[in-house]
Design a protein around this motif. Structure first.
Motif, PDB file in Angstrom:
ATOM      1  N   ALA A  62      37.736  34.080  24.254  1.00 27.30           N
ATOM      2  CA  ALA A  62      36.745  35.013  23.714  1.00 27.30           C
ATOM      3  C   ALA A  62      37.178  36.462  23.908  1.00 27.30           C
ATOM      4  N   HIS A  63      38.467  36.669  24.255  1.00 28.61           N
ATOM      5  CA  HIS A  63      39.066  38.005  24.414  1.00 28.61           C
ATOM      6  C   HIS A  63      38.457  38.778  25.575  1.00 28.61           C
ATOM      7  N   LEU A  64      38.080  38.066  26.624  1.00 32.74           N
ATOM      8  CA  LEU A  64      37.603  38.700  27.844  1.00 32.74           C
ATOM      9  C   LEU A  64      38.731  38.754  28.867  1.00 32.74           C
ATOM     10  N   ARG A  65      38.748  39.805  29.652  1.00 31.60           N
ATOM     11  CA  ARG A  65      39.710  39.937  30.740  1.00 31.60           C
ATOM     12  C   ARG A  65      39.065  39.380  32.012  1.00 31.60           C
ATOM     13  N   VAL A  66      39.771  38.474  32.692  1.00 37.74           N
ATOM     14  CA  VAL A  66      39.205  37.737  33.816  1.00 37.74           C
ATOM     15  C   VAL A  66      40.151  37.799  35.014  1.00 37.74           C
ATOM     16  N   ALA A  67      39.585  37.981  36.190  1.00 36.65           N
ATOM     17  CA  ALA A  67      40.326  37.842  37.446  1.00 36.65           C
ATOM     18  C   ALA A  67      39.723  36.689  38.229  1.00 36.65           C
ATOM     19  N   VAL A  68      40.579  35.879  38.821  1.00 36.00           N
ATOM     20  CA  VAL A  68      40.133  34.735  39.618  1.00 36.00           C
ATOM     21  C   VAL A  68      40.563  34.949  41.065  1.00 36.00           C
ATOM     22  N   LEU A  69      39.601  34.853  41.962  1.00 38.76           N
ATOM     23  CA  LEU A  69      39.871  34.995  43.394  1.00 38.76           C
ATOM     24  C   LEU A  69      39.313  33.780  44.113  1.00 38.76           C
ATOM     25  N   SER A  70      40.117  33.216  45.012  1.00 38.84           N
ATOM     26  CA  SER A  70      39.668  32.096  45.826  1.00 38.84           C
ATOM     27  C   SER A  70      39.431  32.553  47.259  1.00 38.84           C
ATOM     28  N   LEU A  71      38.375  32.036  47.866  1.00 38.97           N
ATOM     29  CA  LEU A  71      38.138  32.302  49.285  1.00 38.97           C
ATOM     30  C   LEU A  71      39.330  31.823  50.113  1.00 38.97           C
ATOM     31  N   ASP A  72      40.000  30.761  49.664  1.00 39.93           N
ATOM     32  CA  ASP A  72      41.173  30.257  50.383  1.00 39.93           C
ATOM     33  C   ASP A  72      42.276  31.309  50.481  1.00 39.93           C
ATOM     34  N   ASP A  73      42.353  32.197  49.511  1.00 34.78           N
ATOM     35  CA  ASP A  73      43.384  33.229  49.539  1.00 34.78           C
ATOM     36  C   ASP A  73      43.057  34.364  50.501  1.00 34.78           C
ATOM     37  N   LEU A  74      41.878  34.290  51.125  1.00 36.81           N
ATOM     38  CA  LEU A  74      41.478  35.309  52.097  1.00 36.81           C
ATOM     39  C   LEU A  74      41.651  34.835  53.537  1.00 36.81           C
TER      40      LEU A  74
END
Length: 276
Positions: A62-74
């Motif tokens: 849908a032409h949206l810019r998205v960032a994905v963050l996982s709690l595991d990466d913290l």
């Protein structure tokens, strides 16, 4: 832009139904924040990263810019956890329970994403049990339209102190007989994590049929990680069973509390199929 990832290998082979993914994206887009944080939580192996990946894919279409963050990466670095283990309790060397995350880092990252600032997204290598060097973190250089934040204990709340007195499993009985470790984890939930939870605009909960299924789901997840890199070694069943006991207390409390606070609860069967 492509959504930013070091997404885990999906342990849900078919993924979630398209209608559920569409509903999730619609719910995220309806949030009033300019860059909303849409969160997905569930116990280990429940399909959180799979659902996040599916939502990100539809958003991208849908032409949206998205960032994905996982709690595991913290997770705290291994060195930081070793220091905690020496200063407080040996069980804090194991990643996962409350008190082993860099909450301040999570707050900084989410705040920067909301503000449209240039930010690198932290990444953690589970097989190496350590955070990747910052040079290996993907960079977000422009404002995103949506942040997907997934993690196993999002919006967890502390237990009453009286509930901590009796050990819950063999790990607590044999390795934390005085309750020092479980009190530290509970105090961290009370003291540190509310700041991170306050950055969440909406929360969906993938509800398992019970805690016991986590042993099966987390084993599937472990095998999937090793399959991605056969030259490396994961946990065997005995190691995994001990590992899961670190999560049991908070997990059981989440099963009791999250349905009352999540914006939507999706009940899953043992195959991770949403139940009617």
């Amino acid at each position: 832009m492509r959504y930013c990832r070091a997404m885990r290998q999906a342990t849900h082979p078919e993924g979630f139904p398209d209608v559920l993914v569409r509903d999730a994206l619609a719910a995220a887009r309806a949030l009033p924040a300019r860059t909303p944080v849409f969160a997905i939580t569930g116990l280990q192996g429940s399909g959180k990263s799979t659902l996040a990946r599916q939502i990100a894919t539809q958003a991208e279409a849908a032409h949206l810019r998205v960032a994905v963050l996982s709690l595991d990466d913290l997770y705290l670095t291994r060195a930081d956890r070793v220091r905690l283990a020496g200063d407080v309790h040996p069980l804090l060397a194991t990643r996962g329970p409350p008190g082993t995350h860099d909450v301040a880092l999570g707050c900084r990252v989410l705040d920067a994403l909301r503000a449209g600032e240039d930010i690198a997204l932290p990444r953690f290598d589970k097989l190496a049990d350590d955070r990747l060097p910052e040079t290996g973190w993907p960079r977000i250089a422009e404002r995103v339209d949506l942040v997907l934040f997934e993690g196993w204990c999002l919006n967890a709340v502390p237990e009453d102190d009286a509930a901590l007195h009796a050990p819950l499993n063999a790990l607590e009985r044999d390795e934390d007989p005085g309750g020092v470790w479980r009190r530290y984890c509970n105090d961290a939930l009370r003291r540190d994590y509310p700041a991170l939870w306050s950055r969440i605009d909406a929360l969906w909960f993938l509800q398992p049929p019970g805690f016991d299924i986590v042993r099966t789901w987390r084993w599937q997840q472990e095998r999937a990680m090793v399959a991605q890199d056969p030259a490396r070694t994961g946990m065997d069943r005995a190691q995994l069973d001990r590992f899961i006991q670190h999560y049991e207390r908070t997990s059981r409390h989440l099963l009791a509390t999250l349905p009352g606070v999540a914006d939507r609860t999706i009940a899953l069967d043992e195959a991770r199929t949403p139940r009617p």
